[in-house]
Design an enzyme around this catalytic site. Structure first.
Site, PDB file in Angstrom:
ATOM      1  N   LEU A 153       1.530  -1.597   8.231  1.00 28.27           N
ATOM      2  CA  LEU A 153       2.097  -0.262   8.412  1.00 28.27           C
ATOM      3  C   LEU A 153       3.591  -0.294   8.714  1.00 28.27           C
ATOM      4  O   LEU A 153       4.256   0.741   8.632  1.00 28.27           O
ATOM      5  CB  LEU A 153       1.389   0.463   9.566  1.00 28.27           C
ATOM      6  CG  LEU A 153      -0.148   0.422   9.579  1.00 28.27           C
ATOM      7  CD1 LEU A 153      -0.677   1.217  10.768  1.00 28.27           C
ATOM      8  CD2 LEU A 153      -0.725   0.955   8.279  1.00 28.27           C
ATOM      9  N   TYR A 168      13.922   4.391   0.079  1.00 31.92           N
ATOM     10  CA  TYR A 168      12.634   4.214   0.754  1.00 31.92           C
ATOM     11  C   TYR A 168      11.503   4.134  -0.270  1.00 31.92           C
ATOM     12  O   TYR A 168      10.661   3.229  -0.236  1.00 31.92           O
ATOM     13  CB  TYR A 168      12.390   5.379   1.713  1.00 31.92           C
ATOM     14  CG  TYR A 168      10.974   5.474   2.228  1.00 31.92           C
ATOM     15  CD1 TYR A 168      10.539   4.664   3.271  1.00 31.92           C
ATOM     16  CD2 TYR A 168      10.064   6.381   1.673  1.00 31.92           C
ATOM     17  CE1 TYR A 168       9.240   4.747   3.751  1.00 31.92           C
ATOM     18  CE2 TYR A 168       8.770   6.476   2.142  1.00 31.92           C
ATOM     19  CZ  TYR A 168       8.358   5.652   3.183  1.00 31.92           C
ATOM     20  OH  TYR A 168       7.061   5.737   3.648  1.00 31.92           O
ATOM     21  N   ASP A 226       9.124  -9.778  13.239  1.00 34.15           N
ATOM     22  CA  ASP A 226       9.865  -8.844  12.401  1.00 34.15           C
ATOM     23  C   ASP A 226       9.480  -9.089  10.958  1.00 34.15           C
ATOM     24  O   ASP A 226       9.240 -10.230  10.547  1.00 34.15           O
ATOM     25  CB  ASP A 226      11.375  -9.055  12.592  1.00 34.15           C
ATOM     26  CG  ASP A 226      12.186  -7.957  11.958  1.00 34.15           C
ATOM     27  OD1 ASP A 226      12.425  -8.044  10.738  1.00 34.15           O
ATOM     28  OD2 ASP A 226      12.593  -7.027  12.659  1.00 34.15           O
ATOM     29  N   MET A 227       9.436  -8.009  10.171  1.00 33.65           N
ATOM     30  CA  MET A 227       9.035  -8.147   8.769  1.00 33.65           C
ATOM     31  C   MET A 227      10.067  -8.891   7.930  1.00 33.65           C
ATOM     32  O   MET A 227       9.804  -9.224   6.782  1.00 33.65           O
ATOM     33  CB  MET A 227       8.771  -6.759   8.164  1.00 33.65           C
ATOM     34  CG  MET A 227       7.601  -6.007   8.763  1.00 33.65           C
ATOM     35  SD  MET A 227       6.097  -6.980   8.913  1.00 33.65           S
ATOM     36  CE  MET A 227       5.823  -7.448   7.208  1.00 33.65           C
ATOM     37  N   LYS A 274       9.062   0.950  -1.449  1.00 36.67           N
ATOM     38  CA  LYS A 274       7.608   1.073  -1.345  1.00 36.67           C
ATOM     39  C   LYS A 274       6.927   0.852  -2.703  1.00 36.67           C
ATOM     40  O   LYS A 274       5.795   0.366  -2.765  1.00 36.67           O
ATOM     41  CB  LYS A 274       7.248   2.460  -0.795  1.00 36.67           C
ATOM     42  CG  LYS A 274       7.426   2.608   0.702  1.00 36.67           C
ATOM     43  CD  LYS A 274       6.367   1.854   1.474  1.00 36.67           C
ATOM     44  CE  LYS A 274       6.351   2.199   2.947  1.00 36.67           C
ATOM     45  NZ  LYS A 274       5.250   1.532   3.688  1.00 36.67           N
ATOM     46  N   ASP A 307       0.913   5.762  13.270  1.00 37.35           N
ATOM     47  CA  ASP A 307      -0.296   5.294  12.599  1.00 37.35           C
ATOM     48  C   ASP A 307      -0.860   4.052  13.277  1.00 37.35           C
ATOM     49  O   ASP A 307      -2.078   3.891  13.398  1.00 37.35           O
ATOM     50  CB  ASP A 307      -0.007   5.000  11.125  1.00 37.35           C
ATOM     51  CG  ASP A 307       0.251   6.255  10.324  1.00 37.35           C
ATOM     52  OD1 ASP A 307       0.340   7.345  10.923  1.00 37.35           O
ATOM     53  OD2 ASP A 307       0.391   6.151   9.081  1.00 37.35           O
ATOM     54  N   THR A 340       2.910   5.405  -0.102  1.00 35.81           N
ATOM     55  CA  THR A 340       3.394   6.727   0.287  1.00 35.81           C
ATOM     56  C   THR A 340       3.416   7.691  -0.886  1.00 35.81           C
ATOM     57  O   THR A 340       3.622   7.279  -2.039  1.00 35.81           O
ATOM     58  CB  THR A 340       4.821   6.610   0.864  1.00 35.81           C
ATOM     59  OG1 THR A 340       5.393   7.913   1.016  1.00 35.81           O
ATOM     60  CG2 THR A 340       5.725   5.810  -0.063  1.00 35.81           C
ATOM     61  N   GLU A 399       5.771   9.535  -1.458  1.00 31.78           N
ATOM     62  CA  GLU A 399       7.141   9.561  -1.951  1.00 31.78           C
ATOM     63  C   GLU A 399       7.286   8.767  -3.254  1.00 31.78           C
ATOM     64  O   GLU A 399       8.276   8.924  -3.973  1.00 31.78           O
ATOM     65  CB  GLU A 399       8.093   9.008  -0.899  1.00 31.78           C
ATOM     66  CG  GLU A 399       8.248   9.880   0.333  1.00 31.78           C
ATOM     67  CD  GLU A 399       9.118  11.108   0.094  1.00 31.78           C
ATOM     68  OE1 GLU A 399       9.975  11.070  -0.802  1.00 31.78           O
ATOM     69  OE2 GLU A 399       8.942  12.111   0.822  1.00 31.78           O
ATOM     70  N   ALA A 405       7.481  -0.407   8.644  1.00 32.97           N
ATOM     71  CA  ALA A 405       8.452  -0.016   7.617  1.00 32.97           C
ATOM     72  C   ALA A 405       9.639   0.669   8.265  1.00 32.97           C
ATOM     73  O   ALA A 405       9.557   1.134   9.402  1.00 32.97           O
ATOM     74  CB  ALA A 405       7.805   0.938   6.605  1.00 32.97           C
TER      75      ALA A 405
END
Length: 364
Positions: free
Chosen positions: A89, A159, A67-68, A163, A20, A136, A138, A91
C-alpha cells in the site's frame, strides 16, 4: 500476552501507518493474523492511526523501519518474517504533489513495487507468498466511463503513470514467474483518518472548524470533478478477498456511483445545518451560507492540477461476482462519520487552546 505464533497466518503491510494500512491491519488482526508493517524512518510521530492496535495486539503486531527506495531492507525483512501475504500500500499518494516531485513519485510508486516483487521472486522459490498491489482509478484518466478491468488506461499525472508501471510489473511477474500477484484498481475511498491533504478530509475538517468558529472559508480547486467515493473499511475487505482466491487476478473496487466535489461539499455542510447557495462561475464561483449570507467556500486557481481528471466512476461487477464483494457504507454515512470525527478534533483543539491560555495567565 503470550501467543503461539506458529498457528497464525502472517501478513506484511507496506504503508501501515496510512489510512488503508491501519484499517487493513485491524481487519487482519481481527481475523487472527500476525501482522508486520513497514514504517518509514522519521523523526515525526506517525503512529496515530495504529497506536490502539499496538496496545491491543501486542505480540501479534510488529513494525519494521524501512523505505520503498531500499530494496536490500525489503529483502531482509521478508527473509526474517516469512509472510504468507503481502499487501503493498505504500506510495507517494497525493496526485497534485506528484507534479512537484515526479522523480520521487516514480521511484517509490513504480520501482518500489519492482523491488518487492524481485524480493519475492528470489526468496519464495515455492511461490507460496500472495501479493496485493494497490493500483488506482487514476490509471483511467479521461477514459470513457464507467471504467472496468478492460477499460483503456490514460494516466494524467506522474502519480498515475508510476502506478501504471506497477500495474504492468505485477502482471508481468504473475505471468513470467508464477507469483500469486493481484492488482486492486481501487476508486476513491475515504474515512475519518484520511490524510488532511486529500480533498474529502480537507472539506470535512473545514466544515468542522467553521462550525466551531475556528475557520472562515474553505478554499478548493475544481468543484466539477466527479469521483466515485466509498469507505476505506469496505475496500480493505476487498484487498483481503483478492488474496484468498485460488488464482491471482485484477479487480476494480468501486461503488458504481459518482458525485461532484461540489456535491460532497453540500452534503458535508448539511451535516452542520448549513445550506449553500452557489454564485458565480469558474474561478469566481463561491458558496454562500443562505442563513447568514456569509461566503464559506471559494475557488483557488492554485489548487487545480496541471491536467485534470474530470470523471471517475467504476464498474465493480467482476469483484461482486468473483469475490462476493460489495460496499456496505453509503456516501452520506461516510460524510457524517467524517464530519463528526473532525468536530470532535476541533472541540479538542479548542479545549487545549483554552487550557494553554489559562496556564499562561496563571503563570503571569
Amino acid at each position: 500476552m503470550g501467543w503461539n505464533l506458529s498457528k497464525f497466518p502472517v501478513a506484511f503491510i507496506t504503508g501501515i501507518t496510512g489510512q488503508d494500512g491501519a484499517y487493513l491491519a485491524e481487519f487482519l488482526l481481527d481475523k487472527g493474523y500476525i501482522v508486520h508493517g513497514l514504517r518509514q524512518p522519521s523523526t515525526l510521530p506517525d503512529l496515530i492511526n495504529i497506536e490502539d492496535l499496538c496496545i491491543r495486539y501486542n505480540g501479534k503486531f510488529f513494525l519494521h523501519y524501512g523505505d520503498m527506495t531500499d530494496g536490500s531492507v525489503l529483502h531482509r525483512i521478508l527473509l526474517h518474517i516469512k509472510p504468507d501475504e503481502i499487501y503493498h500500500l505504500a506510495a507517494q499518494s497525493h496526485v497534485k504533489i506528484s507534479f512537484d516531485s515526479p522523480e520521487y513519485t516514480a521511484n517509490v510508486n513504480g520501482l518500489g513495487t519492482l523491488r518487492l516483487l524481485e524480493a519475492i521472486r528470489t526468496i519464495d522459490k515455492d511461490r507460496k507468498i500472495r501479493f496485493y498491489q494497490a493500483s488506482t482509478s487514476e490509471l483511467f484518466g479521461s477514459t470513457p466511463f464507467p471504467q472496468c478491468e478492460t477499460s483503456p488506461f490514460e494516466p494524467c499525472s506522474p502519480y498515475a503513470t508510476a502506478k501504471l508501471y506497477s500495474y504492468w510489473t505485477v502482471k508481468n511477474y504473475r505471468k513470467s514467474y508464477g507469483i500469486h500477484a493481484s492488482n486492486g484498481i481501487l476508486f476513491n475511498h475515504e474515512s475519518p483518518i484520511r490524510g488532511e491533504e486529500f480533498v474529502t478530509r480537507k472539506i470535512t475538517k473545514a466544515v468542522a472548524r467553521i462550525s466551531m468558529g475556528q475557520q472562515n472559508i474553505l478554499m478548493l480547486g475544481n468543484l466539477d470533478s466527479k469521483r466515485d467515493w466509498g469507505h476505506a473499511k469496505d475496500y480493505v475487505r476487498g484487498m483481503w478477498l483478492m488474496l484468498q482466491q485460488e488464482k491471482a487476478d485484477d479487480y476494480v473496487l468501486a461503488t458504481g456511483k459518482t458525485y461532484k466535489v461540489r456535491d460532497f461539499v453540500e452534503k458535508a455542510f448539511a451535516k452542520i445545518d448549513i445550506k449553500l447557495k452557489w454564485q458565480g462561475k469558474g474561478l469566481n464561483e463561491k458558496a454562500i451560507d443562505t442563513a447568514t449570507g456569509r461566503v464559506v467556500v471559494a475557488v483557488d486557481k492554485e489548487l487545480f492540477r496541471p491536467q485534470e481528471v474530470h470523471c471517475l466512476i467504476g464498474n465493480p461487477e467482476k469483484a461482486k461476482n468473483m469475490l462476493g464483494w460489495s460496499t456496505d457504507i453509503s456516501l452520506d454515512e461516510l460524510i457524517e462519520e467524517m464530519v463528526e470525527a473532525d468536530i470532535k478534533i476541533a472541540k479538542s483543539e479548542a479545549n487545549n487552546n483554552l487550557i494553554s491560555e489559562n496556564v499562561i495567565c496563571s503563570n503571569g
